[in-house]
Structures are given as structure tokens and as C-alpha cells.
Design a protein around this motif. Structure first.
Motif, PDB file in Angstrom:
ATOM      1  N   TYR A 151      -2.866  15.399  -2.833  1.00  0.00           N
ATOM      2  CA  TYR A 151      -2.513  15.449  -4.255  1.00  0.00           C
ATOM      3  C   TYR A 151      -3.065  14.275  -5.033  1.00  0.00           C
ATOM      4  O   TYR A 151      -2.907  14.209  -6.235  1.00  0.00           O
ATOM      5  CB  TYR A 151      -1.003  15.498  -4.419  1.00  0.00           C
ATOM      6  CG  TYR A 151      -0.425  16.829  -4.037  1.00  0.00           C
ATOM      7  CD1 TYR A 151      -0.598  17.946  -4.874  1.00  0.00           C
ATOM      8  CD2 TYR A 151       0.266  16.989  -2.846  1.00  0.00           C
ATOM      9  CE1 TYR A 151      -0.084  19.173  -4.507  1.00  0.00           C
ATOM     10  CE2 TYR A 151       0.779  18.218  -2.483  1.00  0.00           C
ATOM     11  CZ  TYR A 151       0.604  19.304  -3.324  1.00  0.00           C
ATOM     12  OH  TYR A 151       1.108  20.507  -2.972  1.00  0.00           O
ATOM     13  N   LEU A 158      -1.944  11.214  -5.098  1.00  0.00           N
ATOM     14  CA  LEU A 158      -0.809  10.545  -5.748  1.00  0.00           C
ATOM     15  C   LEU A 158      -1.173   9.111  -6.126  1.00  0.00           C
ATOM     16  O   LEU A 158      -1.838   8.418  -5.351  1.00  0.00           O
ATOM     17  CB  LEU A 158       0.395  10.504  -4.800  1.00  0.00           C
ATOM     18  CG  LEU A 158       1.100  11.819  -4.525  1.00  0.00           C
ATOM     19  CD1 LEU A 158       2.316  11.567  -3.648  1.00  0.00           C
ATOM     20  CD2 LEU A 158       1.517  12.482  -5.818  1.00  0.00           C
ATOM     21  N   THR A 159      -0.731   8.687  -7.266  1.00  0.00           N
ATOM     22  CA  THR A 159      -0.914   7.278  -7.630  1.00  0.00           C
ATOM     23  C   THR A 159       0.061   6.449  -6.810  1.00  0.00           C
ATOM     24  O   THR A 159       1.043   6.970  -6.267  1.00  0.00           O
ATOM     25  CB  THR A 159      -0.588   7.050  -9.114  1.00  0.00           C
ATOM     26  OG1 THR A 159       0.769   7.438  -9.316  1.00  0.00           O
ATOM     27  CG2 THR A 159      -1.506   7.825 -10.013  1.00  0.00           C
ATOM     28  N   ARG A 194       4.371   6.792   6.305  1.00  0.00           N
ATOM     29  CA  ARG A 194       2.952   6.671   5.963  1.00  0.00           C
ATOM     30  C   ARG A 194       2.116   7.657   6.773  1.00  0.00           C
ATOM     31  O   ARG A 194       1.216   8.293   6.261  1.00  0.00           O
ATOM     32  CB  ARG A 194       2.471   5.242   6.231  1.00  0.00           C
ATOM     33  CG  ARG A 194       2.991   4.251   5.209  1.00  0.00           C
ATOM     34  CD  ARG A 194       2.249   2.922   5.278  1.00  0.00           C
ATOM     35  NE  ARG A 194       3.012   1.903   4.562  1.00  0.00           N
ATOM     36  CZ  ARG A 194       3.783   1.004   5.153  1.00  0.00           C
ATOM     37  NH1 ARG A 194       3.869   0.959   6.465  1.00  0.00           N
ATOM     38  NH2 ARG A 194       4.455   0.133   4.431  1.00  0.00           N
ATOM     39  N   ARG A 227      -0.252  12.720   0.388  1.00  0.00           N
ATOM     40  CA  ARG A 227      -0.634  11.795  -0.672  1.00  0.00           C
ATOM     41  C   ARG A 227      -2.115  11.970  -0.994  1.00  0.00           C
ATOM     42  O   ARG A 227      -2.507  12.036  -2.153  1.00  0.00           O
ATOM     43  CB  ARG A 227      -0.371  10.372  -0.204  1.00  0.00           C
ATOM     44  CG  ARG A 227      -0.756   9.357  -1.223  1.00  0.00           C
ATOM     45  CD  ARG A 227      -0.552   7.941  -0.695  1.00  0.00           C
ATOM     46  NE  ARG A 227      -0.785   7.008  -1.774  1.00  0.00           N
ATOM     47  CZ  ARG A 227      -0.666   5.716  -1.669  1.00  0.00           C
ATOM     48  NH1 ARG A 227      -0.291   5.189  -0.519  1.00  0.00           N
ATOM     49  NH2 ARG A 227      -0.898   4.934  -2.690  1.00  0.00           N
ATOM     50  N   VAL A 259       8.072   9.584  -2.956  1.00  0.00           N
ATOM     51  CA  VAL A 259       8.014   9.835  -1.521  1.00  0.00           C
ATOM     52  C   VAL A 259       8.555   8.649  -0.709  1.00  0.00           C
ATOM     53  O   VAL A 259       9.539   8.776   0.021  1.00  0.00           O
ATOM     54  CB  VAL A 259       6.561  10.148  -1.073  1.00  0.00           C
ATOM     55  CG1 VAL A 259       6.547  10.511   0.409  1.00  0.00           C
ATOM     56  CG2 VAL A 259       5.978  11.260  -1.920  1.00  0.00           C
ATOM     57  N   TRP A 283       3.715   7.771  -5.491  1.00  0.00           N
ATOM     58  CA  TRP A 283       3.967   7.753  -4.045  1.00  0.00           C
ATOM     59  C   TRP A 283       5.223   6.946  -3.742  1.00  0.00           C
ATOM     60  O   TRP A 283       6.127   7.387  -3.034  1.00  0.00           O
ATOM     61  CB  TRP A 283       2.735   7.176  -3.354  1.00  0.00           C
ATOM     62  CG  TRP A 283       2.973   6.606  -1.984  1.00  0.00           C
ATOM     63  CD1 TRP A 283       3.087   5.304  -1.660  1.00  0.00           C
ATOM     64  CD2 TRP A 283       3.106   7.333  -0.755  1.00  0.00           C
ATOM     65  NE1 TRP A 283       3.289   5.153  -0.313  1.00  0.00           N
ATOM     66  CE2 TRP A 283       3.311   6.385   0.266  1.00  0.00           C
ATOM     67  CE3 TRP A 283       3.081   8.690  -0.421  1.00  0.00           C
ATOM     68  CZ2 TRP A 283       3.481   6.742   1.597  1.00  0.00           C
ATOM     69  CZ3 TRP A 283       3.257   9.041   0.915  1.00  0.00           C
ATOM     70  CH2 TRP A 283       3.452   8.085   1.902  1.00  0.00           C
ATOM     71  N   PHE A 308       3.228  11.543   5.780  1.00  0.00           N
ATOM     72  CA  PHE A 308       3.039  12.006   4.411  1.00  0.00           C
ATOM     73  C   PHE A 308       1.749  11.482   3.783  1.00  0.00           C
ATOM     74  O   PHE A 308       1.482  11.740   2.620  1.00  0.00           O
ATOM     75  CB  PHE A 308       4.251  11.645   3.554  1.00  0.00           C
ATOM     76  CG  PHE A 308       5.485  12.381   3.986  1.00  0.00           C
ATOM     77  CD1 PHE A 308       5.802  13.615   3.430  1.00  0.00           C
ATOM     78  CD2 PHE A 308       6.306  11.876   4.975  1.00  0.00           C
ATOM     79  CE1 PHE A 308       6.925  14.310   3.861  1.00  0.00           C
ATOM     80  CE2 PHE A 308       7.428  12.562   5.403  1.00  0.00           C
ATOM     81  CZ  PHE A 308       7.739  13.784   4.848  1.00  0.00           C
ATOM     82  N   GLY A 309       0.975  10.754   4.603  1.00  0.00           N
ATOM     83  CA  GLY A 309      -0.294  10.218   4.097  1.00  0.00           C
ATOM     84  C   GLY A 309      -1.234  11.342   3.672  1.00  0.00           C
ATOM     85  O   GLY A 309      -1.911  11.241   2.646  1.00  0.00           O
TER      86      GLY A 309
END
Lengths: 501, 327
Positions: free
Chosen positions: A408, A410-411, A398, A405, A419, A415, A401-402
């Protein structure tokens, strides 16, 4: 937002699953009874042995896990997989296996006698700690190992490039892993040792080794004093949550940043003692397991239809528990969730079972519900371990890569599928394996729900022993161990297909 | 359509047929229902002419009945021990039986109105003649034995046999029981939660003697052809262990329940229970016991406390045990 709602939901179900049965017992007892002087002595011993057992397991786990993270050797995968075994043995089988090695007539005593030495005396506080380390050392090792494997390989290369001294490497690379993982491992082991009963009594050598769980058993089954059982259950629960809070506070913060998931060999010099640590740990764990196998082999021939049917039930329960437990754990895999999860093993299985029985009884036939209840309780019992395993890495993902997220947009679904889950697969596989194996081995709460046609394998082992069928019981225990390990290996393997670990 | 209808009618009739077979629900200890336990044999014998369906529900006995209260599903409970009869009686959940007890062949008088005994044995220390050539021949000799004689016993707080041992010591040594425990303590290797752990450790060779029953050697003799397991017989006497059955007051099958209680003292049941449950039949003359049972060493003196006496002695006796073994 949805994630938070999901976490809240999963948390509420957990709270309900623990508190409602306790409440049901208190309600039925019409209050909570006062504790006796003997209970306080039991409480003191319980705390002391749990503390020592958790400390010993965690401290020994550090060099063993470090060595396993650094070294590559033939059979390493098998050794790591076998580490799941002690944890899942039915208590009675583990006791017989341990004493076949460390007992007065055990392998070590016989070696000692042959060399002119004394018999080993295992019975006492040291025996209790030894047995608990046998069960829990592998767990702590696996958790730490997971932590070390999650450190990006780039960090090791950087350390090599910078020619860091051994001491500096430890401070920069190892200490943060230990600090992130060990308090949690300590808390889980401490809590599991709090509810030890048969192991503590037998290895402790007698009433000096009386634990709170034994007092609960006596109150529940012998005295039918539900008020006293509930009071003792409450004490156990508060101790566990206290230990959990301490662990939560100790394990704040750690982080290496994201890496490129390279599987390049790690640049780090193996320490000289590594081989010794691995050999010692392997011997310590494998000898008793070897005795379980040796005792069980002759009995394999006498495994009857009942036992095979019981094995089928156990497999079914294990699969159901695993699915339920993972679905439960994913939204809770935050530090606070992992803390709350401790409650699941903090409640005495006896109180939990009795409470569930009281709750279900007005609505359904408890006998017909034996297997679903077993599956549910096993999922609940495995939850703290699974959370402990998933949380550190889930948090890291989290954090690391938060930003991606957010960038982009990401939904939640993208996600999760692209990911979160793929990055989590290694701990996820380990967690699934552990749950499946635990659910195979756990006897836990079903004494009140037992059904003649729906016995699980551990229950079958007890039934066979109760009818003098010691050999058939040993065979069934071996079957249980083999099936559990098989499940564990399959899941664990599935989680780290392309990783050289 | 036609087929579906026929199928539905068939199912309906089948349900009817099942519904007409009365079900007798019997709570039994867990070990009863394995293929090695007495459960399957009892079921086959009783169902042979009761025109009913006997269903065992294994697990905790009295705790479960007490939790369920008057709403319990059980019609009969089998496998109770004397240490719970007082509480069971006081609960008012059990009803008097109408079984003729004159056929009983127990070593003690038994006139209980509620609980029907079906087999018995005595507490005893069991040993392996190949490992222990000279077993103590009295309780006093056991206390005096050198400390390298290794015993395994069960915890009186979690096991029926452990509790019986504490009462046995109380019956033999009275006020001196705590001192006797202190003398025994160095010989006690460990204390286990239940009988199974202790007996498993004994067969693995962890101890020279294990607290078990006078009837344990019968299993080894008959089932395994092994005559090396013996019970040490003490002239001071041995504590009486009996297993009981009783009818629930709220049963919806009172006639079947009565029939079952009479059945457990009948000849077919009594001839089976010796090797079925490895205990001495409660209503069968010694000459009719299974062959291996004839060869058993049995005590002359049998010790037994009434439930009121046992209830009064229990807590102090356990406390004396705990103090002596905690030193």
C-alpha cells in the motif's frame, strides 16, 4: 530511512548516557586503578550468583508462564498484575519482607518450629538466589506470557485439528516462544543481578557474599578511590555486554506468521501440573508481599505531610520517566537495540550517579536538578526491560506486516498510527506500567543530588528508618507499593483492554 | 500597564529582600532533614537569631565535598564521623574553627582544631529484655555464649557503625581479634549494608542482639515509653562514636559559619540534640541531659583510636574480619 536515522539517534543518546558518566569518573580519577585480590573473589561470587539467579528465574518461569497462558481462573488478572510488585520494592523493604517469611524468626520457621522441625536457615548462596528469584521470576514470567499471548489463536486451533501429541505441540508451539524470549529475559536478569549489593550481602549472610557493587560502594563512598570504582564499573559493563551478545546470538529467528487477532478460546488441554505451578508461584510471591502489607498497615496512620509530598514527587518522576523511556525505546526496538539497551543497567548506579554529578556540576546546581535527573536515570534504567518487552513483538509486526506496508506504500506516520502502535499496544502497556512502577521504586543514584524539599518516596523510607521511625517507614513502604502497583495496573490494563488476558 | 509595572517593581523589591538575607548552606546526612530528624529543629533554633537562611543539603557528605573540591557550595558540613576526619583534613578544604572547646563534656579528650563534636554515643549490642533474659555481661562472655545467641552486625566496608565495631574488637582483643571474630562468627545471623537494615531486622525479631549504640534504648524509652530495649554493657569498654561539624575553607559566609559552629555547643542546641538525634549531648553536664538519658546504662571504659591509629589499623582489621567470617 527516517526510522533508521531515529534508531541511530536514540542509540547514540543511549551510548552517550552510559559512557559519558563513566568517562567523567575516569577523567576525574585521572585513570583506572588496578584491582585487588579481594576484588577478584568478589567478581567470582558476583558472576556465580548472577548466573544461578538468572538460570533459576528463567527455568521456573517456563512452567509458571505456560500454566498462566493456558488456564483461566478467577483472580488470574490480579495475580498477573501483582507480579509486577516484587520488582519495584525498595531493596530495604524487600529484604525485610523476605526475611519476615524466610528468616530465622519468619513465618516458615515458626511453622516449622510449631511442627517440631528446625528453624529455617536462609542465609547463604541459596538465600541470595531465592531473593533474586523473588525479584525476577515475575519479570521472566510476564515476558514469556507476553510471548505466548502473541501466538495467533489460529495456530492453536490448527494444532488441535491435527491432533498433535503433547510433545509435538511443545516442539511446534512452545519451543519457538521460549527460544525467542528466554535468552533475552536471561540476559536482563543476569545483568540486574550483577549489580546486586544489599540483597546479596544480607541474604548471603556476610562477607562471603561480597559483590562487585559492594566493592564499588566501598571505593566510592568510603575510600574515595574513584580509579578503583571506575575499573570495577568497567568490568561490570563488559560482563553485561558479553551476556547480552550471547543472548542476542541465542534468540535468532522465530515466527508464527500473522493471525486474524481472534479472541476465540484456545484449543489446548491444560496440563495436570498447571494448578500446582500457579499455586506455588503465587504463594512464593504473595507471602513476602503480604508481610510488607502487614508490617505497613499500622504505620499508615503515622504517614506525615513529608511522606505525602514525597509520594507526589515520586508520581511526577514516574510519569516523566515513562514518557521519556517509551519515546526512547520505540526506535530502538530491534534485536540489536535491545542488546545495546543492556548497557543502561550494566553500569553501576553509583558510577552513573557520580558521573552525572561531575558532568552537571559545572553548569547547573545539582540540588535543583534532583527530580529531573532522577527521572532521566529511571528512564535509562527501565530502557533494557522495555526493549526486552517490546522487541520480540515489534520484530514480528515488522516481518508480518512489512509486505502490507510495501503493497500500500504506507507513509511512516500511517504505518505507525494504524498498524505498528495498535498492534504493539499490549507489550506497550506492560512496558509503560513496568517503567512507571520502576521509576516509583528506584532510589538509584540520587544520593548525590538529594534535596530536602524534593525527596522521593523510597528516599523518604530510608530517612524514616534512619530516625528510628520503623513503623512510619513500613507505612510509607506500603504506600509506595500501592501507588506503584496502581500505576502498573493502569498502564497494563490500558494496553490490553479488549484482550482476554 | 500600570499594574504590570507595579507588579514588576514589587517582584524586584522582593528579590532584593531575599538577596539581603544571607544563606548558610549546610551539608548534612540524609536522615537529618526528615521531620523526625534533628534538621528542622536546628534550623528553627539557629534562624531565630542569625538573621539568615539556613539551608540543609542532605546526602553524601565527604564524597560530595571532595567531588566538588574548592567550588563546593557548602559553608558548613555537619554529621561527619571520625573515620573520615583524616581524609577531610588532608584535602585542605576545611578551615580551623575558633570555638571554645572547654565546655565539652565528652568521655575523651578533644582538642581538634578543625572538627567540632556535637553529640556522641558508643557502639553497643542492643537487645530486647523480653526475648533475651540474660544478656552477656562482658565481651568475653559474648564470645563464649552458646551459638544459638543470634547477632546482626553491619558491614565495616559500607557502614560507619560496622567500621566502629571492627575497631572496637581490635581495641579489646588486639592481635587476637581475628580469633575473636572466628568465635563470634557462628552467632552472626547476617551482616547488613547499613544500620537501618540491621535495626529493622532486630525490631522484627530476626535476631536477639543487634550492633547499635548505647543511646538506642533512649529512643524507645522516651518516644515509645518502652523500657524493654537495653544495651549490654561490657567492662572491657565500648568504642566511642562522635558526630562532628566543620567549616569549609572556601565559605563565602565565614562569620555565619563560625556562628553556627559556636551555636552547636550552645545550651539551646545541646539541650535539644539528645532527643533530636538520639545521642548524648557533647557539651552538657550529665545532670542536664533529658530524663530518659539519665537512665541509660553507660560504659565505664571508653575506647577510642586517634585518626592516625585508626587509619593504620583499619585495612588489616577489616581484612581480619573478612577472613574470619568467610570461613
Amino acid at each position: 530511512m527516517a526510522a533508521r536515522a531515529l534508531a541511530l539517534g536514540a542509540g547514540s543518546v543511549l551510548a552517550l548516557a552510559v559512557l559519558a558518566p563513566l568517562g567523567a569518573v575516569i577523567w576525574r580519577a585521572e585513570g583506572v586503578a588496578a584491582l585487588r585480590a579481594a576484588d577478584l573473589a568478589a567478581l567470582r561470587f558476583t558472576l556465580w550468583q548472577a548466573l544461578l539467579s538468572a538460570l533459576a528465574s528463567c527455568l521456573l518461569a517456563v512452567p509458571v508462564a505456560r500454566a498462566l497462558a493456558r488456564r483461566r481462573f478467577a483472580g488470574r488478572g490480579a495475580l498477573v498484575a501483582l507480579m509486577g510488585a516484587p520488582f519495584i520494592l525498595p531493596v530495604i523493604v524487600a529484604i525485610l519482607g523476605l526475611l519476615a517469611v524466610f528468616g530465622q524468626n519468619g513465618v516458615l520457621s515458626r511453622v516449622s518450629l510449631a511442627l517440631g522441625g528446625p528453624r529455617l536457615d536462609i542465609y547463604g548462596l541459596h538465600g541470595v538466589v531465592l531473593a533474586h528469584v523473588f525479584f525476577n521470576l515475575p519479570l521472566a514470567v510476564r515476558m514469556l506470557l507476553q510471548g505466548w499471548l502473541a501466538v495467533p489463536a489460529e495456530r492453536y486451533r490448527l494444532a488441535a485439528t491435527l491432533r498433535l501429541s503433547a510433545r509435538a505441540r511443545f516442539r511446534v508451539l512452545d519451543a519457538p516462544v521460549i527460544r525467542a524470549v528466554l535468552p533475552g529475559a536471561f540476559a536482563v536478569i543476569f545483568v540486574i543481578c550483577l549489580s546486586s549489593f544489599a540483597v546479596a550481602l544480607t541474604l548471603g549472610g556476610g562477607p562471603r557474599a561480597t559483590t562487585v557493587e559492594l566493592a564499588i560502594y566501598q571505593a566510592m563512598r568510603f575510600d574515595f578511590d574513584l580509579g578503583r570504582a571506575a575499573a570495577l564499573g568497567l568490568v561490570q559493563l563488559s560482563l553485561a555486554l558479553g551476556a547480552g551478545a550471547l543472548a542476542l546470538w541465542l534468540s535468532r529467528g522465530a515466527g508464527f506468521g500473522a493471525g486474524l487477532d481472534r479472541t476465540t478460546p484456545r484449543h489446548e488441554p491444560p496440563a495436570r501440573l498447571d494448578t500446582l505451578w500457579i499455586a506455588l508461584a503465587a504463594l512464593f510471591l504473595m507471602l513476602p508481599l503480604g508481610m510488607v502489607v502487614a508490617r505497613g498497615l499500622p504505620g499508615l496512620m503515622s504517614i506525615g505531610a513529608d511522606t505525602w509530598r514525597a509520594a507526589g514527587h515520586s508520581l511526577l518522576v514516574a510519569l516523566g520517566s515513562t514518557l521519556l523511556c517509551l519515546a526512547w525505546a520505540l526506535p530502538l526496538s530491534t534485536p540489536r537495540g535491545a542488546w545495546a539497551g543492556l548497557a543502561a543497567i550494566a553500569l553501576s548506579p553509583l558510577v552513573l550517579g557520580t558521573g552525572l554529578f561531575l558532568m552537571l556540576r559545572p553548569f547547573v546546581n545539582p540540588f535543583a536538578w534532583a527530580l529531573p535527573v532522577t527521572g532521566f536515570v529511571n528512564a535509562l534504567m527501565a530502557l533494557p526491560f522495555v526493549l526486552r518487552i517490546l522487541t520480540p513483538e515489534a520484530q514480528t509486526i515488522r516481518q508480518d506486516f512489512g509486505r502490507l506496508r510495501a503493497t500500500y506504500g504506507l507513509t511512516g506516520r500511517a504505518w505507525l498510527l494504524n498498524v505498528f502502535l495498535p498492534r504493539l499496544r499490549r507489550p506497550l502497556g506492560f512496558a509503560a506500567g513496568l517503567t512507571a512502577a520502576l521509576a516509583m521504586g528506584d532510589l538509584g543514584v540520587i544520593a548525590l543530588f538529594a534535596d530536602p524539599d524534593r525527596a522521593t518516596l523510597p528516599l523518604q523510607v530510608y530517612r524514616l528508618m534512619g530516625s528510628y521511625q520503623m513503623e512510619a517507614a513500613a507505612g510509607a513502604a506500603l504506600l509506595l507499593m500501592a501507588l506503584s502497583l496502581g500505576l502498573f495496573w493502569l498502564c497494563d490494563r490500558g494496553g490490553r483492554v479488549d484482550v482476554g488476558a | 500597564m500600570q499594574k504590570t509595572f507595579t507588579l514588576a517593581a514589587g517582584l524586584f523589591l522582593a528579590t532584593q529582600a531575599v538577596a539581603q538575607t544571607p544563606v548558610l548552606t549546610v551539608y548534612a546526612p540524609d536522615y537529618f532533614v526528615s521531620e523526625w530528624g534533628p534538621g528542622p529543629k536546628i534550623e528553627a533554633l539557629f534562624e531565630a537569631d542569625c538573621a539568615c537562611d539556613l539551608q540543609f543539603k542532605p546526602g553524601d557528605l565527604l564524597p560530595r565535598v571532595l567531588l566538588e573540591g574548592a567550588r563546593t557550595e557548602a559553608d558548613v558540613v555537619i554529621g561527619l564521623n571520625t573515620d573520615v576526619t583524616r581524609r577531610a583534613r588532608a584535602s585542605g578544604l576545611f578551615a580551623p574553627h575558633d570555638v571554645d572547646l572547654s565546655a565539652l563534656t565528652l568521655p575523651v579528650d578533644w582538642t581538634d582544631e578543625v572538627f567540632v563534636p556535637f553529640n556522641y554515643s558508643h557502639t553497643a549490642f542492643v537487645y530486647n529484655t523480653e526475648r533475651l533474659q540474660e544478656a552477656p555481661d562482658s565481651f568475653a562472655a559474648l564470645l563464649e555464649a552458646p551459638d544459638d545467641l543470634r547477632l546482626i552486625i553491619q558491614d565495616p566496608r559500607s557502614s560507619v557503625s560496622g567500621l566502629a565495631l571492627v575497631l572496637w574488637m581490635q581495641a579489646v582483643f588486639g592481635d587476637e581479634a581475628e580469633a575473636a571474630w572466628a568465635q563470634l562468627a557462628p552467632k552472626i545471623v547476617t551482616v547488613t549494608r547499613g544500620w537501618s537494615e540491621a535495626y529493622g531486622l532486630f525490631t522484627d525479631g530476626e535476631a536477639d542482639m543487634v550492633l547499635s549504640y548505647t543511646t538506642s534504648p533512649a529512643y524507645h524509652l522516651i518516644a515509645e515509653g518502652d523500657d524493654t530495649k537495653k544495651a549490654a554493657i561490657f567492662p572491657e569498654g565500648h568504642y566511642f562514636m562522635v558526630e562532628l561539624a566543620a567549616k569549609l575553607a572556601g565559605t563565602d559566609q565565614p562569620d555565619l559559619a563560625d556562628a553556627f559552629l559556636s551555636f552547636i555547643l550552645s545550651e539551646p542546641f545541646q539541650s535539644m540534640i539528645g532527643t533530636g538525634n538520639w545521642s548524648i549531648p557533647a557539651a552538657l553536664p550529665q545532670k542536664d541531659w533529658p530524663e530518659g538519658f539519665q537512665a541509660l546504662d553507660l560504659p565505664e571504659t571508653v575506647l577510642f583510636y586517634s585518626e592516625a591509629e585508626a587509619a593504620a589499623l583499619r585495612d588489616p582489621a577489616i581484612e581480619a574480619w573478612r577472613r574470619a567470617l568467610s570461613r
